[in-house]
Motif scaffolding. Structure first.
Motif, PDB file in Angstrom:
ATOM      1  N   ARG A  24      12.697   7.736  -5.979  1.00 12.17           N
ATOM      2  CA  ARG A  24      11.369   7.676  -6.326  1.00 12.17           C
ATOM      3  C   ARG A  24      10.472   8.196  -5.106  1.00 12.17           C
ATOM      4  NH1 ARG A  24      13.629   3.047  -4.881  1.00 12.17           N
ATOM      5  NH2 ARG A  24      12.819   1.970  -3.124  1.00 12.17           N
ATOM      6  N   GLY A  25       9.118   8.311  -5.386  1.00 14.98           N
ATOM      7  CA  GLY A  25       8.235   8.956  -4.326  1.00 14.98           C
ATOM      8  C   GLY A  25       8.430   8.683  -2.918  1.00 14.98           C
ATOM      9  N   SER A  26       8.374   9.745  -2.136  1.00 15.18           N
ATOM     10  CA  SER A  26       8.545   9.562  -0.510  1.00 15.18           C
ATOM     11  C   SER A  26       7.690   9.347   0.078  1.00 15.18           C
ATOM     12  CB  SER A  26       9.765  10.544  -0.035  1.00 15.18           C
ATOM     13  OG  SER A  26       9.029  11.897  -0.232  1.00 15.18           O
ATOM     14  N   LEU A  27       6.217  10.126  -0.088  1.00 17.17           N
ATOM     15  CA  LEU A  27       5.429   9.965   0.714  1.00 17.17           C
ATOM     16  C   LEU A  27       4.347   8.998   0.561  1.00 17.17           C
ATOM     17  CD1 LEU A  27       3.601  11.624   2.783  1.00 17.17           C
ATOM     18  CD2 LEU A  27       2.810  13.018   0.748  1.00 17.17           C
ATOM     19  N   PRO A  28       4.014   8.166   1.432  1.00 19.88           N
ATOM     20  CA  PRO A  28       4.444   7.803   2.883  1.00 19.88           C
ATOM     21  C   PRO A  28       5.704   7.045   2.956  1.00 19.88           C
ATOM     22  CG  PRO A  28       2.663   6.169   2.467  1.00 19.88           C
ATOM     23  CD  PRO A  28       3.019   6.914   1.147  1.00 19.88           C
ATOM     24  N   SER A  29       6.343   7.104   4.074  1.00 19.31           N
ATOM     25  CA  SER A  29       7.747   6.422   4.077  1.00 19.31           C
ATOM     26  C   SER A  29       7.367   4.773   4.481  1.00 19.31           C
ATOM     27  CB  SER A  29       8.428   6.670   5.422  1.00 19.31           C
ATOM     28  OG  SER A  29       9.234   5.769   6.014  1.00 19.31           O
ATOM     29  N   THR A  30       7.700   3.874   3.537  1.00 19.55           N
ATOM     30  CA  THR A  30       7.377   2.458   3.682  1.00 19.55           C
ATOM     31  C   THR A  30       7.832   2.076   4.960  1.00 19.55           C
ATOM     32  OG1 THR A  30       7.256   2.156   1.323  1.00 19.55           O
ATOM     33  CG2 THR A  30       7.487   0.194   2.717  1.00 19.55           C
ATOM     34  N   HIS A  31       9.002   2.333   5.012  1.00 22.31           N
ATOM     35  CA  HIS A  31       9.829   2.043   6.568  1.00 22.31           C
ATOM     36  C   HIS A  31       8.927   2.414   7.663  1.00 22.31           C
ATOM     37  CE1 HIS A  31      13.240   1.478   4.314  1.00 22.31           C
ATOM     38  NE2 HIS A  31      14.015   0.826   5.340  1.00 22.31           N
TER      39      HIS A  31
ATOM     40  N   ILE B  93       0.740  -1.188   0.228  1.00 21.93           N
ATOM     41  CA  ILE B  93       0.051   0.215  -0.031  1.00 21.93           C
ATOM     42  C   ILE B  93       0.915   1.351  -0.023  1.00 21.93           C
ATOM     43  CG2 ILE B  93      -1.434   1.395   1.351  1.00 21.93           C
ATOM     44  CD1 ILE B  93      -2.870  -1.411   2.487  1.00 21.93           C
ATOM     45  N   ALA B  94       1.860   1.218   0.866  1.00 23.14           N
ATOM     46  CA  ALA B  94       2.739   2.525   0.998  1.00 23.14           C
ATOM     47  C   ALA B  94       3.624   2.644  -0.482  1.00 23.14           C
ATOM     48  CB  ALA B  94       3.945   2.121   2.300  1.00 23.14           C
ATOM     49  N   HIS B  95       4.151   1.710  -1.023  1.00 20.93           N
ATOM     50  CA  HIS B  95       4.716   1.708  -2.301  1.00 20.93           C
ATOM     51  C   HIS B  95       3.765   2.324  -3.399  1.00 20.93           C
ATOM     52  CE1 HIS B  95       8.903   0.333  -1.820  1.00 20.93           C
ATOM     53  NE2 HIS B  95       8.383  -0.752  -0.978  1.00 20.93           N
ATOM     54  N   THR B  96       2.517   1.736  -3.402  1.00 22.42           N
ATOM     55  CA  THR B  96       1.372   2.027  -4.444  1.00 22.42           C
ATOM     56  C   THR B  96       0.994   3.632  -4.381  1.00 22.42           C
ATOM     57  OG1 THR B  96       0.722  -0.132  -4.490  1.00 22.42           O
ATOM     58  CG2 THR B  96      -0.825   1.619  -5.323  1.00 22.42           C
ATOM     59  N   ILE B  97       0.961   3.928  -2.996  1.00 23.45           N
ATOM     60  CA  ILE B  97       0.608   5.427  -2.860  1.00 23.45           C
ATOM     61  C   ILE B  97       1.888   6.339  -3.210  1.00 23.45           C
ATOM     62  CG2 ILE B  97       0.118   7.368  -1.115  1.00 23.45           C
ATOM     63  CD1 ILE B  97      -1.641   5.154   0.482  1.00 23.45           C
ATOM     64  N   ALA B  98       3.088   5.822  -2.493  1.00 18.63           N
ATOM     65  CA  ALA B  98       4.141   6.891  -2.849  1.00 18.63           C
ATOM     66  C   ALA B  98       4.589   6.957  -4.299  1.00 18.63           C
ATOM     67  CB  ALA B  98       5.391   6.049  -2.290  1.00 18.63           C
ATOM     68  N   THR B  99       4.334   5.571  -5.128  1.00 23.31           N
ATOM     69  CA  THR B  99       4.548   5.793  -6.578  1.00 23.31           C
ATOM     70  C   THR B  99       3.547   6.951  -7.258  1.00 23.31           C
ATOM     71  OG1 THR B  99       5.371   3.657  -6.613  1.00 23.31           O
ATOM     72  CG2 THR B  99       4.666   4.591  -8.883  1.00 23.31           C
ATOM     73  N   SER B 100       2.122   6.650  -6.989  1.00 23.22           N
ATOM     74  CA  SER B 100       1.142   7.660  -7.441  1.00 23.22           C
ATOM     75  C   SER B 100       1.314   8.939  -6.927  1.00 23.22           C
ATOM     76  CB  SER B 100      -0.484   7.012  -7.022  1.00 23.22           C
ATOM     77  OG  SER B 100      -0.584   7.210  -5.786  1.00 23.22           O
ATOM     78  N   LEU B 101       1.737   9.277  -5.673  1.00 25.10           N
ATOM     79  CA  LEU B 101       1.956  10.458  -5.482  1.00 25.10           C
ATOM     80  C   LEU B 101       3.241  11.414  -6.183  1.00 25.10           C
ATOM     81  CD1 LEU B 101       0.674  10.718  -1.620  1.00 25.10           C
ATOM     82  CD2 LEU B 101      -0.749  11.428  -3.625  1.00 25.10           C
TER      83      LEU B 101
END
Length: 194
Positions: A96-103, A68-76
């Motif tokens: 690549r996109g940083s929001l949100p942090s997957t960590h 989920i975090a990767h998908t959101i970060a990629t789309s934003l």
């Protein structure tokens, strides 16, 4: 870019002349904090027999949280601080996109899931501290903005909350008739507290 987010980033970030020992600590947490958390979860899986099914669910939820975090970060596609020229990155990282942090999302989700289970709370406290330290470190070394960490925390809290709601629904709707007594070892359930 939000002025408060930028102000907090500049306050936390190492800057151009970081204190060497602080930078070393931050790099260690930024690179290895998530691995240390994973190690703690593996030890818990080994030692907390009564909680193994729950811990497997948490591990699966960690994978879902990461996706989920990767998908959101990629789309934003919010640029990382170093990619936007706002600070130096002290560890190698893709831009690549940083929001949100997957960590942050995964580590906070796991820590909060541990905190929601009374038998795992004593492990959840250090996991929560480790997640916070890793979040700070990733801002300090220049690969995240503070808002990325906060968004990761919120995403992790939503997933941990979903686990808690699913547990409550399971206990509410699954009939209790036909079960062995609560003292029997055969009654261990996916959701039962030890």
């Amino acid at each position: 870019m939000d002025a408060l987010n930028l102000a907090f980033f500049h306050w936390i970030h190492a800057g151009s002349h970081p204190t060497p020992w602080v930078l070393s600590v931050a790099v260690a947490f930024a690179l290895w904090g998530s691995w240390l958390a994973a190690g703690i979860v593996v030890v818990a899986l080994w030692r907390q027999r009564a909680d193994r099914a729950y811990l497997c669910i948490v591990a699966a939820a960690a994978g879902v949280t990461s996706l989920i975090a990767h998908t959101i970060a990629t789309s934003l596609n919010v640029p990382r601080p170093f990619a936007a020229g706002l600070g130096q990155a002290y560890i190698e990282h893709a831009s690549r996109g940083s929001l949100p942090s997957t960590h942050a999302a995964v580590m906070f989700m796991v820590a909060l899931a541990f905190m929601l289970r009374p038998s795992l709370r004593r492990i959840g406290v250090p996991l929560l501290a480790l997640a916070a330290a890793t979040g700070w470190a990733r801002v300090y070394v220049g690969v995240h903005f503070p808002l990325d960490i906060v968004a990761g925390l919120l995403l992790g809290a939503v997933v941990a909350g979903a686990i808690a709601i699913a547990r409550w629904l399971f206990l509410f709707f699954v009939p209790r008739t036909g079960r062995a007594s609560a003292d029997s070892p055969a009654t261990s359930s996916l959701w039962r507290h030890s």
